[in-house]
Design an enzyme around this catalytic site. Structure first.
Site, PDB file in Angstrom:
ATOM      1  N   GLU A   1      32.312  -0.712   6.408  1.00 39.15           N
ATOM      2  CA  GLU A   1      31.841  -1.259   7.507  1.00 39.15           C
ATOM      3  C   GLU A   1      32.912  -1.437   8.780  1.00 39.15           C
ATOM      4  O   GLU A   1      32.577  -1.392   9.958  1.00 39.15           O
ATOM      5  CB  GLU A   1      31.630  -2.968   7.173  1.00 39.15           C
ATOM      6  CG  GLU A   1      30.719  -3.134   5.962  1.00 39.15           C
ATOM      7  CD  GLU A   1      29.080  -2.559   6.253  1.00 39.15           C
ATOM      8  OE1 GLU A   1      28.831  -2.511   7.449  1.00 39.15           O
ATOM      9  OE2 GLU A   1      28.697  -1.911   5.367  1.00 39.15           O
TER      10      GLU A   1
ATOM     11  N   HIS B   1      32.509   1.729  10.763  1.00 38.41           N
ATOM     12  CA  HIS B   1      31.297   1.749  11.521  1.00 38.41           C
ATOM     13  C   HIS B   1      31.905   1.304  13.126  1.00 38.41           C
ATOM     14  O   HIS B   1      30.879   1.603  14.014  1.00 38.41           O
ATOM     15  CB  HIS B   1      30.217   0.820  11.106  1.00 38.41           C
ATOM     16  CG  HIS B   1      29.070   1.361  10.162  1.00 38.41           C
ATOM     17  ND1 HIS B   1      28.438   2.573  10.589  1.00 38.41           N
ATOM     18  CD2 HIS B   1      28.696   0.863   9.129  1.00 38.41           C
ATOM     19  CE1 HIS B   1      27.640   2.832   9.518  1.00 38.41           C
ATOM     20  NE2 HIS B   1      27.666   1.875   8.955  1.00 38.41           N
TER      21      HIS B   1
ATOM     22  N   GLU C   1      25.040   6.230   9.422  1.00 36.06           N
ATOM     23  CA  GLU C   1      25.211   5.853   7.986  1.00 36.06           C
ATOM     24  C   GLU C   1      25.844   7.199   6.956  1.00 36.06           C
ATOM     25  O   GLU C   1      26.685   6.948   6.426  1.00 36.06           O
ATOM     26  CB  GLU C   1      24.069   5.430   7.238  1.00 36.06           C
ATOM     27  CG  GLU C   1      23.540   4.096   7.932  1.00 36.06           C
ATOM     28  CD  GLU C   1      24.396   2.916   7.491  1.00 36.06           C
ATOM     29  OE1 GLU C   1      25.485   3.219   6.819  1.00 36.06           O
ATOM     30  OE2 GLU C   1      24.301   1.926   8.309  1.00 36.06           O
TER      31      GLU C   1
ATOM     32  N   ALA D   1      26.664  -5.351   3.320  1.00 37.84           N
ATOM     33  CA  ALA D   1      27.399  -5.847   4.413  1.00 37.84           C
ATOM     34  C   ALA D   1      26.936  -5.471   5.650  1.00 37.84           C
ATOM     35  O   ALA D   1      25.827  -4.541   5.743  1.00 37.84           O
ATOM     36  CB  ALA D   1      29.020  -5.569   4.391  1.00 37.84           C
TER      37      ALA D   1
ATOM     38  N   GLU E   1      20.117  -6.085  11.880  1.00 35.00           N
ATOM     39  CA  GLU E   1      19.591  -4.724  11.532  1.00 35.00           C
ATOM     40  C   GLU E   1      18.527  -4.712  10.560  1.00 35.00           C
ATOM     41  O   GLU E   1      18.841  -5.318   9.584  1.00 35.00           O
ATOM     42  CB  GLU E   1      20.859  -3.990  11.005  1.00 35.00           C
ATOM     43  CG  GLU E   1      20.441  -2.235  11.075  1.00 35.00           C
ATOM     44  CD  GLU E   1      21.717  -1.497  10.760  1.00 35.00           C
ATOM     45  OE1 GLU E   1      21.446  -0.267  10.500  1.00 35.00           O
ATOM     46  OE2 GLU E   1      22.944  -1.856  10.535  1.00 35.00           O
TER      47      GLU E   1
END
Length: 868
Positions: free
Chosen positions: A299, A302, A321, A263, A122
């Site tokens: 994380e 997500h 986000e 992360a 990313e």
């Protein structure tokens, strides 16, 4: 100035990719110097045009279309792309490339860290691995075979579920991985090397057992225990609160020392900066434990808000986000103390995002254009994006918000979505038109709400007049009024609420026009009720009210909302600091010191974590926004003066003595209860460092020598640094004790960067044998802390701080453009400085603009210099 500034990419130019890649098979033959990657993709046309694939820094070996090896006439190859011409509507395309991980200093794509291989894809790192349409709306199923020398890479990890594995000739072996969930290339991950592994299992709400593993450096497995505990609690919380169950049979985390971010949420294989995995009592602070808990949760969350549903394009970055920050903040609030967590979240927002919103780097939560995608990862996208989700929940209510989330997960699972897709679910669930609220996503700047409160004592009639103003920016020159949810209450000054025809407790008012009034009626009373507004920080705005100084002190004593009590104290302290820095005040206001000390003393027995936060004063970075032109050195001196004066209050001095005489709890636990007690100890130690008299220095030395854990040892080191500087004995002792622990040495550099008084001190730190320009953690520990937390030295009027950082930026930019660009954001408030510093900053920025910078760095410099 150079004219070849980055060309912006615009939201309005978005077009769907004209091909769908249903499935891709990847084969990696690993090596640090050379890694061969073979890809075989099944492609179907969905629109007109040639097949354009992104690729950077790759050696192309072959291109095969439906079994036919293509010649150079069949495709066009540039430094950034491979275009295959005249492809059929359905075809199989195979591409073979070689890349060079050991040359990859940008830490994007496949690179070497600590002798191991890992990836960071990313936002656009996958194009450094092989040719691919490297954009988030191209979602494919990945089947991956990884081969490597078994002695060098005994662990071969990728996304999904492991399948076939075995030995190969020449001491090599292989493992195959299959991810059944379509994903964009930015979520691809591969890690290979030798690790120690901390393992556990988790049983989902439907009874499936998931194998969990955290891969770390040799000898560090036990230091991953808290990260594993945080992961399991995150998985349970997401099931309980959002109904989201994990969807694979394995969940792996790999910790790496060299990483540009905190992360990365790659599907089933999260890659973490080791700073947010490794922790124990001896080497990590309570802050580290809290950060690990939060980032592990972020994380993991997500998996649904980012992976199962991703963003259509990078303009929608806030969709994954901002939403996931909101989720991790809610998790942390449930794991710890909600008011304390809210205060910490707002401190981060005000310090970083409000500054960003008020300077030349301001942008909308969903921007309309960008020049470098790496520079979209900002406090505005993350923290302000989270606040918009929180306001949405306030606007439509908890039940409709929960229904909207369920609908979002159901409707867009497996898709690349937009902000409009997301809000359509909440409009449907609530029955409300949310189109006005969407303006928050396109309009930068922090609104200001101005309050006038009129009360008739005889009749009990009150009128609260509210007016919002929104700053014009280069992006939006005629800003619109925004829908602002304001929680409010009337207080009686004695710890209770005033009953009115609006109710007896907290109410919510939506200010969705330029001005509005709240009218209420109470029983006749001698004084106007105290207005407590924006309770719990219900909206990310500035508030200017008409409370008298006496009313503000009374509000602190009687406030029923912990956040607002802290916030009101912050307002009073800010007022006093500005008077000392820019006015004729020679020292802190005695009434303020008493009000502040009494608030700390009242809170300490029941909530030491909250009491510790009450002792904190606004940072110099936050004070930048309160007055112009800014003199950072004056503000820094005023802060130290006020903090030191607190310990001269007899009651607070007694509390400090009691707190510091109490033994540290054993055994050590990183939970909220123990951490709160240590936070209060740390606060008292910090105040000693600010006052810094001979007795304080002696006490600090004793506390340092007897510190039972890293939390207290580091608190003492910071205080010693403030009181005595880097020459104090504990600095040499600390380094000698921990020089073999890189994460602890980072802390030593951080304290040093806060304690130095000039650019010469910065040069001494960057000249230290353990300073490593190739390691982002080490660079951030020195340059990042110096520019963001030591503003008096960074903004020295002679420009020495700017020149020293510019030199570092140029060196870093040649290796790691993303890191260099992040360092340059420290210049975002240069226009608000006093004339000498402002002139020096402009000169340094113009010099950088004339240099040979990367696209990332040039984007920040160009925007910083822009006048709109």
């Amino acid at each position: 100035m150079r004219t070849d500034t980055p060309v912006p990419i615009k939201l309005e130019d978005y077009a769907p990719y004209p091909f769908q890649i249903q499935q891709v098979h990847l084969v990696f033959r690993l090596g640090a110097a050379e890694t061969e990657v073979d890809s075989r993709m099944l492609v179907e046309r969905t629109g007109p045009g040639d097949l354009v694939l992104n690729g950077v820094g790759l050696d192309l070996r072959s291109v095969v279309l439906d079994g036919r090896t293509l010649s150079g006439d069949d495709y066009t190859l540039t430094d950034e792309s491979l275009t295959v011409h005249d492809v059929p509507d359905r075809f199989e395309l195979s591409i073979s490339v070689t890349n060079h991980p050991d040359r990859n200093t940008a830490l994007s794509g496949l690179y070497v860290s600590g002798g191991r291989l890992c990836t960071q894809c990313e936002a656009d790192g996958f194009r450094r691995i092989t040719y691919w349409p490297d954009r988030p709306d191209v979602m494919s199923r990945f089947h991956v075979r990884v081969e490597g020398v078994k002695a060098e890479y005994p662990y071969l990890l990728s996304n999904g579920t492991p399948g076939a594995a075995g030995d190969l000739a020449g001491g090599r072996h292989f493992v195959e991985w299959d991810d059944p969930h379509p994903k964009p290339s930015y979520l691809f991950a591969l890690c290979a090397g030798d690790y120690d592994v901390f393992t556990d299992t988790f049983t989902t709400m439907n009874g499936r057992e998931v194998d969990l593993a955290i891969h770390v450096d040799k000898g560090d497995a036990e230091r991953a225990a808290y990260a594993m505990d945080s992961l399991k609690r995150s998985m349970a919380w997401d099931e309980a609160v959002f109904g989201r169950e994990y969807d694979l049979g394995v969940f792996n985390i790999v910790a790496v020392r060299d990483f540009n971010f905190g992360a990365m949420e790659n599907k089933g294989l999260n890659v973490f900066n080791s700073a947010y995995v490794l922790a124990d009592e001896a080497t990590a602070t309570d802050f580290d434990f809290e950060a690990i808990e939060s980032i592990v949760a972020h994380e993991y969350f997500h998996n649904w808000t980012g992976n199962r549903i991703t963003c259509r394009d990078w303009f929608q970055l806030c969709l994954k986000e901002g939403l996931t920050v909101f989720r991790d903040q809610e998790f942390s609030a449930d794991m710890r103390a909600r008011p304390v967590q809210r205060i910490k979240d707002v401190i981060r927002l005000r310090t970083r995002q409000f500054a960003e919103d008020g300077g030349p780097l301001a942008h909308a939560v969903r921007p309309k254009s960008y020049a470098s995608v790496d520079n979209l990862y900002t406090a505005t996208v993350y923290e302000k994006g989270s606040e918009l989700i929180r306001m949405l929940k306030t606007l439509i209510g908890d039940e409709a918000f929960a229904s909207g989330m369920d609908l979002y997960f159901e409707r867009f699972d497996g898709q690349a979505a937009t902000i409009e897709d997301f809000y359509s679910c909440f409009a449907e669930a609530s029955g409300q038109d949310l189109s006005h609220f969407m303006v928050w996503y396109s309009q930068p700047g922090t609104p200001t709400v101005t309050v006038t409160h009129i009360f008739d004592a005889e009749s009990g009639d009150g009128v609260i007049s509210l007016q919002q103003s929104n700053p014009a920016t280069s992006i939006v020159k005629a800003p619109q009024p925004l829908p602002i949810p304001l929680r409010w209450a009337l207080l009686d000054g004695e710890g209770g609420h005033v009953e009115s025809d609006q109710g007896s407790g907290e109410q919510t008012f939506i200010l969705d026009t330029a001005s509005a009034e709240i009218r209420y009626k109470t029983a006749p009373r001698g004084t106007r009720p105290l207005l407590s507004l924006n309770r719990g920080f219900s909206a990310p705005v500035h508030v200017k009210d008409d409370l008298s100084l006496a009313e503000q002190h009374a509000l602190v004593r009687s406030e029923t909302n912990p956040f607002n009590q802290w916030d009101r104290l912050q307002s009073l302290v800010k007022r006093d600091l500005l008077a000392m820095a820019y006015g004729d005040a020679n020292g802190p206001d005695a009434e303020l010191i008493d009000t502040l000390a009494m608030a700390v003393m009242r809170a300490a027995p029941a909530d030491p974590a909250f009491a510790a936060l009450l002792t904190g004063v606004p940072s110099v970075a936050e004070l930048f926004q309160a007055h112009a032109p800014v003199h950072p050195a004056r503000l820094s001196r005023a802060r130290s003066h006020l903090r030191g004066a607190l310990l001269d209050h007899p009651g607070l001095a007694d509390l400090a003595q009691t707190v510091l005489a109490a033994p540290s709890p054993t055994p050590f636990k990183p939970d909220a209860a123990q951490a709160g007690g240590r936070a209060l100890r740390g606060a008292m130690i910090s105040l000693m460092g600010a006052r810094g008299n001979a007795a304080d220095r002696e006490t600090l030395a004793q506390l340092y020598d007897s510190a039972p854990n890293m939390t207290e040892q580091l608190a003492c080191l910071r205080a010693v640094g403030e009181a005595e500087g880097l020459e104090a004995k504990p600095f040499a002792d600390f380094y000698a004790q921990w020089k073999d622990q890189p994460l602890v040495v980072d802390k030593w550099f951080q304290v040093g960067a806060m304690a130095i008084e000039s650019a010469d001190g910065l040069k001494a730190l960057t000249g230290h044998e353990d300073f490593d320009l190739s390691n982002p953690n080490r660079v951030r520990s020195v340059a990042g802390v110096f520019t963001m937390q030591n503003l008096a030295a960074f903004h020295a009027p002679d420009g020495s701080g700017y020149r020293a950082i510019a030199d570092l930026v140029v060196q870093a930019d040649a290796r790691n453009p993303a890191l260099a660009a992040r360092l340059l954001t420290a210049f975002e408030q240069w226009r608000s400085l006093e004339p000498d510093a402002r002139g020096q900053a402009e000169q340094v920025l113009k010099g950088l603009a004339d240099g040979d910078l990367s696209k990332n760095a040039m984007d920040i410099v160009s925007r910083a210099l822009s006048t709109g």
